[in-house]
Scaffold this motif. Structure first.
Motif, PDB file in Angstrom:
ATOM      1  N   LEU A 223       0.874  -1.175   0.000  1.00 17.15           N
ATOM      2  CA  LEU A 223       0.000   0.000   0.000  1.00 17.15           C
ATOM      3  C   LEU A 223       0.913   1.227   0.000  1.00 17.15           C
ATOM      4  N   GLY A 224       1.166   1.793  -1.179  1.00 21.07           N
ATOM      5  CA  GLY A 224       2.125   2.889  -1.266  1.00 21.07           C
ATOM      6  C   GLY A 224       3.508   2.352  -0.942  1.00 21.07           C
ATOM      7  N   ARG A 225       4.111   2.921   0.085  1.00 22.11           N
ATOM      8  CA  ARG A 225       5.435   2.460   0.488  1.00 22.11           C
ATOM      9  C   ARG A 225       5.370   1.476   1.646  1.00 22.11           C
ATOM     10  N   GLU A 226       4.182   1.192   2.136  1.00 19.46           N
ATOM     11  CA  GLU A 226       4.032   0.325   3.302  1.00 19.46           C
ATOM     12  C   GLU A 226       3.454  -1.021   2.899  1.00 19.46           C
ATOM     13  N   ASP A 227       3.946  -2.055   3.545  1.00 16.89           N
ATOM     14  CA  ASP A 227       3.387  -3.390   3.381  1.00 16.89           C
ATOM     15  C   ASP A 227       2.636  -3.725   4.661  1.00 16.89           C
ATOM     16  N   GLU A 228       1.327  -3.904   4.574  1.00 16.79           N
ATOM     17  CA  GLU A 228       0.551  -4.204   5.770  1.00 16.79           C
ATOM     18  C   GLU A 228      -0.760  -4.887   5.400  1.00 16.79           C
ATOM     19  N   PHE A 229      -1.395  -5.467   6.397  1.00 11.37           N
ATOM     20  CA  PHE A 229      -2.750  -5.963   6.229  1.00 11.37           C
ATOM     21  C   PHE A 229      -3.637  -5.214   7.220  1.00 11.37           C
ATOM     22  N   ARG A 230      -4.926  -5.238   6.963  1.00  5.30           N
ATOM     23  CA  ARG A 230      -5.897  -4.656   7.891  1.00  5.30           C
ATOM     24  C   ARG A 230      -7.031  -5.651   8.078  1.00  5.30           C
ATOM     25  N   THR A 231      -7.348  -5.911   9.344  1.00  6.39           N
ATOM     26  CA  THR A 231      -8.436  -6.815   9.699  1.00  6.39           C
ATOM     27  C   THR A 231      -9.300  -6.150  10.750  1.00  6.39           C
ATOM     28  N   ILE A 232     -10.600  -6.237  10.586  1.00  9.61           N
ATOM     29  CA  ILE A 232     -11.536  -5.801  11.616  1.00  9.61           C
ATOM     30  C   ILE A 232     -12.061  -7.050  12.307  1.00  9.61           C
ATOM     31  N   ALA A 233     -11.914  -7.101  13.618  1.00  8.44           N
ATOM     32  CA  ALA A 233     -12.307  -8.293  14.374  1.00  8.44           C
ATOM     33  C   ALA A 233     -13.291  -7.919  15.472  1.00  8.44           C
ATOM     34  N   ILE A 234     -14.294  -8.768  15.646  1.00 11.74           N
ATOM     35  CA  ILE A 234     -15.257  -8.598  16.734  1.00 11.74           C
ATOM     36  C   ILE A 234     -15.219  -9.858  17.590  1.00 11.74           C
ATOM     37  N   ALA A 235     -14.921  -9.674  18.871  1.00  3.84           N
ATOM     38  CA  ALA A 235     -14.913 -10.784  19.819  1.00  3.84           C
ATOM     39  C   ALA A 235     -16.277 -10.842  20.494  1.00  3.84           C
ATOM     40  N   CYS A 236     -16.992 -11.944  20.270  1.00  4.04           N
ATOM     41  CA  CYS A 236     -18.363 -12.100  20.765  1.00  4.04           C
ATOM     42  C   CYS A 236     -18.419 -13.270  21.740  1.00  4.04           C
ATOM     43  N   PRO A 237     -18.825 -13.052  22.995  1.00  6.81           N
ATOM     44  CA  PRO A 237     -18.943 -14.172  23.936  1.00  6.81           C
ATOM     45  C   PRO A 237     -19.789 -15.297  23.346  1.00  6.81           C
ATOM     46  N   ARG A 238     -19.329 -16.526  23.479  1.00  3.87           N
ATOM     47  CA  ARG A 238     -20.002 -17.664  22.871  1.00  3.87           C
ATOM     48  C   ARG A 238     -21.459 -17.800  23.314  1.00  3.87           C
ATOM     49  N   PRO A 239     -21.787 -17.510  24.593  1.00  2.00           N
ATOM     50  CA  PRO A 239     -23.206 -17.627  24.980  1.00  2.00           C
ATOM     51  C   PRO A 239     -24.140 -16.732  24.180  1.00  2.00           C
ATOM     52  N   TYR A 240     -23.638 -15.610  23.639  1.00  2.00           N
ATOM     53  CA  TYR A 240     -24.495 -14.716  22.858  1.00  2.00           C
ATOM     54  C   TYR A 240     -25.026 -15.411  21.604  1.00  2.00           C
ATOM     55  N   LEU A 241     -24.255 -16.369  21.090  1.00  2.00           N
ATOM     56  CA  LEU A 241     -24.641 -17.073  19.865  1.00  2.00           C
ATOM     57  C   LEU A 241     -24.959 -18.540  20.134  1.00  2.00           C
ATOM     58  N   ALA A 242     -25.205 -18.881  21.383  1.00  2.00           N
ATOM     59  CA  ALA A 242     -25.436 -20.281  21.770  1.00  2.00           C
ATOM     60  C   ALA A 242     -26.544 -20.959  20.965  1.00  2.00           C
ATOM     61  N   PRO A 243     -27.681 -20.288  20.672  1.00  2.00           N
ATOM     62  CA  PRO A 243     -28.733 -20.967  19.900  1.00  2.00           C
ATOM     63  C   PRO A 243     -28.289 -21.372  18.498  1.00  2.00           C
ATOM     64  N   ASN A 244     -27.221 -20.769  17.999  1.00  2.00           N
ATOM     65  CA  ASN A 244     -26.741 -21.048  16.645  1.00  2.00           C
ATOM     66  C   ASN A 244     -25.441 -21.847  16.641  1.00  2.00           C
ATOM     67  N   ALA A 245     -25.058 -22.389  17.805  1.00  2.00           N
ATOM     68  CA  ALA A 245     -23.753 -23.036  17.939  1.00  2.00           C
ATOM     69  C   ALA A 245     -23.559 -24.191  16.963  1.00  2.00           C
ATOM     70  N   ALA A 246     -24.579 -25.016  16.782  1.00  2.00           N
ATOM     71  CA  ALA A 246     -24.443 -26.183  15.899  1.00  2.00           C
ATOM     72  C   ALA A 246     -24.183 -25.753  14.459  1.00  2.00           C
ATOM     73  N   THR A 247     -24.893 -24.723  14.004  1.00  2.00           N
ATOM     74  CA  THR A 247     -24.695 -24.236  12.638  1.00  2.00           C
ATOM     75  C   THR A 247     -23.329 -23.580  12.490  1.00  2.00           C
ATOM     76  N   LEU A 248     -22.937 -22.792  13.481  1.00  2.00           N
ATOM     77  CA  LEU A 248     -21.659 -22.101  13.411  1.00  2.00           C
ATOM     78  C   LEU A 248     -20.497 -23.084  13.377  1.00  2.00           C
ATOM     79  N   ARG A 249     -20.636 -24.197  14.070  1.00  2.00           N
ATOM     80  CA  ARG A 249     -19.557 -25.194  14.069  1.00  2.00           C
ATOM     81  C   ARG A 249     -19.279 -25.697  12.644  1.00  2.00           C
ATOM     82  N   GLN A 250     -20.295 -25.705  11.812  1.00  2.00           N
ATOM     83  CA  GLN A 250     -20.138 -26.198  10.439  1.00  2.00           C
ATOM     84  C   GLN A 250     -19.474 -25.180   9.515  1.00  2.00           C
ATOM     85  N   VAL A 251     -19.430 -23.916   9.926  1.00  2.00           N
ATOM     86  CA  VAL A 251     -18.860 -22.889   9.049  1.00  2.00           C
ATOM     87  C   VAL A 251     -17.592 -22.275   9.630  1.00  2.00           C
TER      88      VAL A 251
END
Length: 331
Positions: A123-151
């Motif tokens: 990127l111009g003169r710099e070599d870098e990556f950019r990532t946006i990350a969201i840390a979500c407590p697992r209980p918040y998505l507990a009803p979808n845990a089985a589906t999420l495990r597959q993806v």
């Protein structure tokens, strides 16, 4: 609000140690291996809102590892949702290994080992990556845990349709870190959880509404922060943007007060650690401190009241029983 950047005047090794310390503190214990330590630079901006940690990460190329040795019972159990903004990343978990291109989004689970291979782009003169990350407590998505495990570790493109709007929201949110993101509190967290569930399952997250839903989220937050000695009704209320009085009223219909529930969950974690042969070298006081309890006599009294036996006697009995069972299995 966390805003960290490596100091160009520091030695390469010092920059690496600072980067690894801040990243481990913000997310979960992990190891970082730069592809070229002499050129290592990184910046992490992160802010907590409604129990979710939103972060904007920019760095030179590196590999991030979370091995079994990094994982312990005191870690916060979270899903990490990552949007690749620039550069490329190879994410590996549960036997899957996938390359993420700019615009891809993926989810992985910090309770199990994973590897992230970040590859920078020029990127111009710099070599870098950019990532946006969201840390979500697992209980918040507990009803979808089985589906999420597959993806897990499977990138999802966000270049069209609703997912493109989700990616735009994530990027806009990251750009506003340090302003008033935290003011969104539980309402912003609700929206983020809904977007995450929709992105990876194709349907809305299954949650309860109103007071019941808020109580569930607060319970999940407490479960994820049992090791924090500062966990208290005042801290919980402030984090979720409600008054202490409303917090007490919210849990008034439960079988026990919130503070009593937190104490019982801490005692249960202490009991589990006392049964663990790998922790046999740690004192009872040290184990209690892992779970935010520093008054050893008080811990001993409450443990005896809960289980009818002192922590030391419980440990001796549990370890002896485990040793006998191991010998029988070998014989």
């Amino acid at each position: 609000m966390t805003d960290f950047a490596t100091n160009a005047a520091s030695t390469p090794q010092d920059r690496l140690e600072q980067f690894q310390t801040v990243a481990s503190s913000a997310f979960a214990p992990l190891g970082i291996v730069p592809h070229d330590i002499r050129r290592l630079r990184a910046r992490i901006r992160a802010e907590l809102t409604g129990g979710l940690l939103v972060s904007d990460i920019r760095s030179s190329a590196c590999t991030v590892n979370r091995h079994f040795r990094h994982i312990s019972s005191t870690d916060n159990d979270v899903y990490k949702i990552v949007l690749q903004v620039s550069g490329r990343m190879v994410v590996s978990q549960d036997g899957r290994r996938s390359e993420m291109l700019p615009g891809d989004i993926a989810i992985y689970d910090t309770t199990r080992p994973y590897t992230l291979e970040h590859r920078a782009e020029t990127l111009g003169r710099e070599d870098e990556f950019r990532t946006i990350a969201i840390a979500c407590p697992r209980p918040y998505l507990a009803p979808n845990a089985a589906t999420l495990r597959q993806v897990i570790a499977l990138p999802v493109p966000t270049r069209r349709g609703v997912r493109r709007l989700v990616a735009g929201f994530f990027t806009g949110l990251a750009d506003e870190l340090g302003t008033d993101v935290a003011l969104g509190g539980i309402h912003l967290a609700d929206s983020l959880v809904d977007m995450i569930a929709m992105t990876f399952t194709g349907r809305d997250v299954v949650v309860e509404n109103g007071r019941s839903g808020l109580a569930d989220r607060i319970t999940a937050y407490c479960e994820a922060n049992l090791a924090d000695p500062n966990l208290s009704p005042r801290m919980i209320a402030r984090t979720h943007r409600i008054s202490v009085r409303y917090l007490y009223r919210l849990f008034a219909e439960q079988d026990r007060p919130l503070s009593a529930w937190i104490r019982s969950r801490r005692l249960e974690r202490i009991r589990q650690d006392l049964e663990n042969p790998r922790l046999a070298g740690r004192t009872v006081a040290a184990i209690a401190a892992r779970w935010g309890l520093y008054d050893a006599p008080h811990v001993s009294r409450t443990f005896r009241a809960a289980y009818g036996i002192s922590p030391s006697d419980y440990r001796r009995h549990a370890l002896r029983t485990s040793e006998i069972a191991t010998r029988r299995a070998v014989d």
